[in-house]
Motif scaffolding. Structure first.
Motif, short mmCIF file in Angstrom:
data_model
loop_
_atom_site.label_atom_id
_atom_site.label_comp_id
_atom_site.label_asym_id
_atom_site.label_seq_id
_atom_site.Cartn_x
_atom_site.Cartn_y
_atom_site.Cartn_z
N ASP A 1 2.86 1.71 -3.32
CA ASP A 1 2.10 2.38 -4.48
C ASP A 1 1.53 3.88 -4.16
OD1 ASP A 1 0.24 1.92 -6.66
OD2 ASP A 1 -1.32 2.41 -5.37
N TYR B 1 3.43 6.15 -7.18
CA TYR B 1 2.55 6.63 -8.03
C TYR B 1 2.98 8.11 -8.69
CZ TYR B 1 -1.97 8.17 -10.28
OH TYR B 1 -2.82 8.35 -11.39
N LEU C 1 -6.97 -0.87 -3.40
CA LEU C 1 -6.05 -0.21 -4.23
C LEU C 1 -6.21 -0.22 -5.66
CD1 LEU C 1 -2.30 -1.30 -2.62
CD2 LEU C 1 -3.48 1.17 -2.82
N TYR D 1 0.81 -1.17 0.09
CA TYR D 1 0.02 0.11 -0.13
C TYR D 1 0.86 1.36 -0.07
CZ TYR D 1 -2.92 3.64 1.90
OH TYR D 1 -3.78 4.80 2.21
N SER E 1 2.65 2.13 -11.20
CA SER E 1 3.19 2.08 -9.82
C SER E 1 2.58 0.72 -9.16
CB SER E 1 2.90 3.21 -9.30
OG SER E 1 1.30 3.69 -9.31
N TYR E 2 1.12 0.54 -9.61
CA TYR E 2 0.37 -0.38 -8.66
C TYR E 2 1.27 -1.92 -8.78
CZ TYR E 2 -3.29 -4.04 -7.88
OH TYR E 2 -3.75 -5.05 -7.68
N TYR E 3 1.54 -2.12 -10.19
CA TYR E 3 2.37 -3.44 -10.26
C TYR E 3 3.39 -3.60 -10.03
CZ TYR E 3 -1.80 -4.36 -13.24
OH TYR E 3 -3.07 -4.49 -13.90
N SER F 1 4.75 -1.82 -7.36
CA SER F 1 4.74 -2.26 -5.86
C SER F 1 4.35 -3.48 -5.47
CB SER F 1 3.72 -1.21 -5.28
OG SER F 1 3.62 -1.36 -3.78
N LYS F 2 3.30 -4.04 -6.20
CA LYS F 2 2.87 -5.36 -6.05
C LYS F 2 4.05 -6.54 -6.28
CE LYS F 2 -1.05 -6.92 -7.31
NZ LYS F 2 -2.42 -7.39 -7.83
#
Length: 327
Positions: free
Chosen positions: A123, A127, A268, A120, A141-143, A145-146
Motif C-alpha cells: 500500500d 499509493y 491502514l 502494508y 492502492s489499498y484494495y 494491495s489487499k
C-alpha cells in the motif's frame, strides 16, 4: 472444558483441527492468550484514560462511544457459546483435521504473516503510483494491495492447489461453504442479535436507510467494500490465518492472536488520530474486539457464510448515509 471454553488445551470439544499441542506449544499458547488479554485491556484502558472514547468513522463501524461496540460483541460471544449449548464439535474437529492433515502449519503461518507485511508495504508503494495516474484513484492502492497480498499470494502458496501443499484431498473450502448440519446454522441467532443491537434505540446514530443516490456512487463503494473488506478479510484472517493458529496454539490463543493481527492491519484503512499509539490502541479496541466476535463465530461453526453475512451487514450499515443531505 466443555463447549469450547477458554482453555488452550481443550481441542477435543473445539473445532481446532489438530490433536492436543505439544507441551511447548501449550506454553506458547498460554503466553499468547495472556499477552493478548493484556493488550486488549491495556488498549481499552489507555483510550478511556486519554479521553479517546469515540469510534472513528470507517468503512467497518459506525461512529459512536466504544461501549456501543463492546457490549454487543460481549453479548454475541455468549450467544455463540449457547447456540446450541451442546454440539458435536468433536466430529467437526476431526473433519477439519482431515482436510489440513500433513501440512506444515508453522511455515504456512510464516507465509501469512509475510503477506500481512507485504500488504502494508504494498500500500505504501502503490499509493503514490496511483496518485500519479489520478488523484481520484489514490484510495484504490489499498484494495489493490489487499487483493494481491491477502488473496492472490496466500492462495498461490497455501490454497487447495498451492505450491506449499503436501497432501491430496479437499481443503477447508468445501467444509466451510457446504454446511448441511442444522446446528452449524445456529449462529444466525447471534448474527441477528448483533444487528438488532445496532438498530436498537440506544445505539449511537442508528442508520436511516434513506434512498439510493442518483449517481449510484454509494452502491459502488458498498459493493467494493463488501468484496474487498468483508469477504476477503474473513477468508484471510479467519479461514486461513486463525485456523492454522488454532492448530498450533489452541482455540482461544489462535482467536486472540488472529484478532490482534486483524486489528493492527486495520490501521491502514481506518481514519484514526495521527498519534500512532492512539491509532494502534483504537484499532485493537475496535477492529480487534470485533475480530474476537468474528473469530469465535468461525471457530464454533466453521460456517463461512455466517461470517460473510455478519461482516457484510456491518460494512453496509457503516457506509449508508444518515441523512438525505448526503445524497
Amino acid at each position: 472444558m466443555r463447549g469450547g471454553e477458554i482453555n488452550p488445551r481443550d481441542t477435543t470439544t473445539t473445532a481446532t483441527p489438530s490433536a492436543i499441542p505439544a507441551e511447548g506449544a501449550r506454553r506458547v499458547g498460554y503466553a499468547v492468550l495472556l499477552a493478548g488479554v493484556v493488550a486488549f485491556l491495556t488498549s481499552g484502558a489507555f483510550l478511556l484514560a486519554a479521553g479517546h472514547t469515540t469510534i472513528p468513522t470507517s468503512e467497518d463501524y459506525r461512529p459512536g462511544p466504544l461501549w456501543t461496540l463492546w457490549v454487543p460483541v460481549a453479548v454475541v460471544l455468549l450467544l455463540i457459546r449457547a447456540l446450541p449449548w451442546r454440539a458435536p464439535e468433536g466430529d467437526l474437529a476431526r473433519r477439519v483435521r482431515d482436510r489440513l492433515g500433513g501440512r506444515s502449519g508453522g511455515a504456512e503461518i510464516a507465509v501469512l504473516f509475510g503477506c500481512m507485511l507485504g500488504f502494508y508495504l504494498g500500500d505504501l508503494f502503490l499509493y503514490p503510483v496511483f496518485c500519479l495516474v489520478d488523484a481520484s484513484v489514490c484510495a484504490l492502492s489499498y484494495y489493490t494491495s489487499k487483493v494481491i497480498f491477502l488473496l492472490i499470494l496466500p492462495t498461490v502458496f497455501i490454497g487447495s492447489c498451492g505450491v506449499m501443499r503436501h497432501v491430496s484431498g479437499p481443503d477447508l473450502g468445501s467444509l466451510a461453504t457446504r454446511v448441511g448440519e442444522p446446528w452449524r446454522w445456529a449462529g444466525l441467532g447471534a448474527v441477528a442479535a448483533y444487528l438488532a443491537m445496532v438498530f436498537a434505540p440506544w445505539a449511537s446514530q442508528p442508520p436511516d436507510l434513506g434512498r439510493i443516490p442518483e449517481n449510484y456512487a454509494l452502491l459502488v463503494v458498498v459493493a467494493l467494500s463488501i468484496a474487498g473488506t468483508s469477504l476477503l478479510e474473513e477468508v484471510f484472517f479467519r479461514a486461513m490465518l486463525q485456523t492454522r493458529l488454532e492448530i498450533l496454539l489452541g482455540r482461544w490463543p489462535g482467536i486472540v492472536l488472529a484478532s490482534l493481527c486483524y486489528g493492527v492491519a486495520g490501521v491502514l484503512a481506518a481514519t484514526y488520530p495521527d498519534d500512532l499509539g492512539v491509532a494502534i490502541a483504537m484499532a485493537i479496541s475496535v477492529q480487534g474486539v470485533a475480530g474476537l466476535m468474528y473469530g469465535y463465530l468461525w471457530s464454533r461453526y466453521r460456517n463461512i457464510w455466517l461470517n460473510f453475512g455478519l461482516h457484510a451487514c456491518i460494512t453496509t450499515l457503516a457506509l449508508i448515509p444518515l441523512t438525505d443531505a448526503l445524497f
